[in-house]
Enzyme design. Sequence first.
Site, PDB file in Angstrom:
ATOM      1  N   TYR A  51      20.995  47.576  42.154  1.00  0.00           N
ATOM      2  CA  TYR A  51      21.297  48.917  41.628  1.00  0.00           C
ATOM      3  C   TYR A  51      22.797  49.100  41.574  1.00  0.00           C
ATOM      4  CZ  TYR A  51      17.963  52.407  40.242  1.00  0.00           C
ATOM      5  OH  TYR A  51      17.094  53.161  39.498  1.00  0.00           O
ATOM      6  N   GLU A  53      24.535  52.063  39.747  1.00  0.00           N
ATOM      7  CA  GLU A  53      24.916  53.250  38.976  1.00  0.00           C
ATOM      8  C   GLU A  53      26.417  53.485  39.114  1.00  0.00           C
ATOM      9  OE1 GLU A  53      22.223  56.158  40.593  1.00  0.00           O
ATOM     10  OE2 GLU A  53      21.084  56.244  38.729  1.00  0.00           O
ATOM     11  N   ASP A 197      28.468  51.847  13.023  1.00  0.00           N
ATOM     12  CA  ASP A 197      27.362  51.216  13.741  1.00  0.00           C
ATOM     13  C   ASP A 197      27.198  49.822  13.140  1.00  0.00           C
ATOM     14  OD1 ASP A 197      24.972  50.268  14.688  1.00  0.00           O
ATOM     15  OD2 ASP A 197      23.851  52.127  14.353  1.00  0.00           O
ATOM     16  N   THR A 223      24.384  46.625  18.603  1.00  0.00           N
ATOM     17  CA  THR A 223      23.454  45.932  19.481  1.00  0.00           C
ATOM     18  C   THR A 223      24.109  44.608  19.867  1.00  0.00           C
ATOM     19  OG1 THR A 223      22.448  44.766  17.638  1.00  0.00           O
ATOM     20  CG2 THR A 223      21.414  46.843  18.280  1.00  0.00           C
ATOM     21  N   LYS A 226      21.356  40.971  17.710  1.00  0.00           N
ATOM     22  CA  LYS A 226      21.104  40.630  16.305  1.00  0.00           C
ATOM     23  C   LYS A 226      22.025  39.453  15.945  1.00  0.00           C
ATOM     24  CE  LYS A 226      19.216  45.204  15.531  1.00  0.00           C
ATOM     25  NZ  LYS A 226      19.313  46.518  14.874  1.00  0.00           N
ATOM     26  N   ARG A 232      18.944  41.431  24.503  1.00  0.00           N
ATOM     27  CA  ARG A 232      18.656  42.734  23.906  1.00  0.00           C
ATOM     28  C   ARG A 232      19.491  43.816  24.594  1.00  0.00           C
ATOM     29  NH1 ARG A 232      15.043  43.955  20.444  1.00  0.00           N
ATOM     30  NH2 ARG A 232      14.634  41.722  20.405  1.00  0.00           N
TER      31      ARG A 232
HETATM   32  C1  LIG Z   1      18.962  47.751  15.291  1.00  0.00           C
HETATM   33  C2  LIG Z   1      19.804  48.922  15.028  1.00  0.00           C
HETATM   34  C3  LIG Z   1      20.018  49.927  15.986  1.00  0.00           C
HETATM   35  C4  LIG Z   1      19.210  50.099  17.246  1.00  0.00           C
HETATM   36  O1  LIG Z   1      19.037  49.101  18.066  1.00  0.00           O
HETATM   37  P1  LIG Z   1      17.883  49.123  19.197  1.00  0.00           P
HETATM   38  O2  LIG Z   1      18.456  48.164  20.183  1.00  0.00           O
HETATM   39  O3  LIG Z   1      16.646  48.687  18.533  1.00  0.00           O
HETATM   40  O4  LIG Z   1      17.799  50.500  19.749  1.00  0.00           O
HETATM   41  C5  LIG Z   1      20.931  50.932  15.721  1.00  0.00           C
HETATM   42  N1  LIG Z   1      21.582  50.963  14.558  1.00  0.00           N
HETATM   43  C6  LIG Z   1      21.391  50.043  13.599  1.00  0.00           C
HETATM   44  C7  LIG Z   1      22.164  50.155  12.340  1.00  0.00           C
HETATM   45  C8  LIG Z   1      20.483  49.005  13.796  1.00  0.00           C
HETATM   46  O5  LIG Z   1      20.287  48.124  12.826  1.00  0.00           O
END
Ligand SMILES: *Cc1c(COP(=O)(O)O)cnc(C)c1O
Length: 432
Positions: A51, A53, A197, A223, A226, A232
């Site tokens: 933990y 936090e 994003d 993220t 990807k 993840r």
């Molecule tokens: C995949 C994605 C997210 C969210 O990711 P998660 O880990 O699934 O919550 C946010 N913004 C964009 C543009 C994405 O492609």
Amino acid sequence: MSYIKKVDPELYEIINREQNREHDTLELIASENFTSPAILEAAGGIMTNKYAEGYPGKRYYGGCIHVDEAENLAIDRLKKLFGVEYANVQPHSGSQANMAVFMTFLNPGDTIMGLELSHGGHLTHGSAVNFSGQLYNSISYHVDKETGRVNFDEVRSLAQEHKPKMIICGGSAYPRYVEFDKFYEVAREIGAFLMADIAHPSGLVAAGVHPSPVPYCDVITSTTHKTLRGPRGGIIMMGKDRENTWGKIAPKSGRTKMISELLDSSVMPGMQGGPLMHIISAKAIAFGEAIKDEFKLYAKKIVDNAKVMAQEFIEMDYDIVSGGTDTHVVLMDLSNKGISGKAAEKALEKAGITVNKNMVPFDQRSPFITSGIRVGTPAITTRNMGSNEMKKIASFINTVVTDADNDDTIQNVKSQVKELCDSFPIYEESYH
Ligand SMILES: *Cc1c(COP(=O)(O)O)cnc(C)c1O
């Protein structure tokens, strides 16, 4: 690691089947990838026990000396990877990273403006079924019908009309470069915050094969799983930290807080509890991998592969949204082939090819049916496949899509897919 087999054979068999599925099928979901064995090891390791936090040096719990080291390593590597001054590696996912940014820069009811979901945006960019569309007043911009690219005339006129407090750029099914510089011009004209994003192209940005948002955007989220090929999770970055100059969180102490402090507090305690230290450790490994030259070659090959695939489809008379790709994404409109996205996804899955149905801009069908599919090259490029394989895969897809009701056709493609997969193993051993 045979513990699972020993103590829980039922789950062991499930994981085994998933491992075989990953090996035996062509993974073309644009948001997926295969992490390295080292990342799998860290993500499944003992750091999950702790933990922690708070933040390094400022934890609510004792015994954090080594998790502090791991988190600092992840932060330092991430800063170096993107050339940023601030990084937070605690968000559990991309959506949580976005939520923390909204909590920092906005009040409920404020206006945000993002790319329409059906035009390639993301749920968290203002969709009505998501917190972003429920807590905030959401305006959507679109792509141009002819070019398939963001329509900046519309972005500008919507911005002037609605004066959003924050503009969000980036998306989930946008095959072209995100033009951060153009968004910056618009945001500056109306004094809006600009958030990038880069959940999808972050690996490409890190490798320098996609433009960087760092000079243009107030805040950047992504993220890590990807194109960045990590575990993840989510991250938040700022090119430059600065004082918070808006009235929302007036400093009680008399000292003006830095935006970095507000972002940190939005993540924890604002929205999350204890960080996932095993995942943060795995993120550190991923950022270390992404700094290396091999990763730059990998990212370039992802894009080269996507371009080859798009070209093959164009030659077979497919309608490719925006006429091609600059990234890892090829968005196909199947309207002229007489099959829906849903039916194509299902037939391809039977043939061992995994894609997702996807709305195309100006889609006449519902999100559950769709007119298109989204194809991505990050995972198959991790398997080391190159242009010859891309041509084969495009031809497999064409065969299935144009004869989707014929089981013989599907079985025939499936056996060719299996053969191809056997020549490009993902992992050398079993990691469970
Ligand atoms: C995949 C994605 C997210 C969210 O990711 P998660 O880990 O699934 O919550 C946010 N913004 C964009 C543009 C994405 O492609």
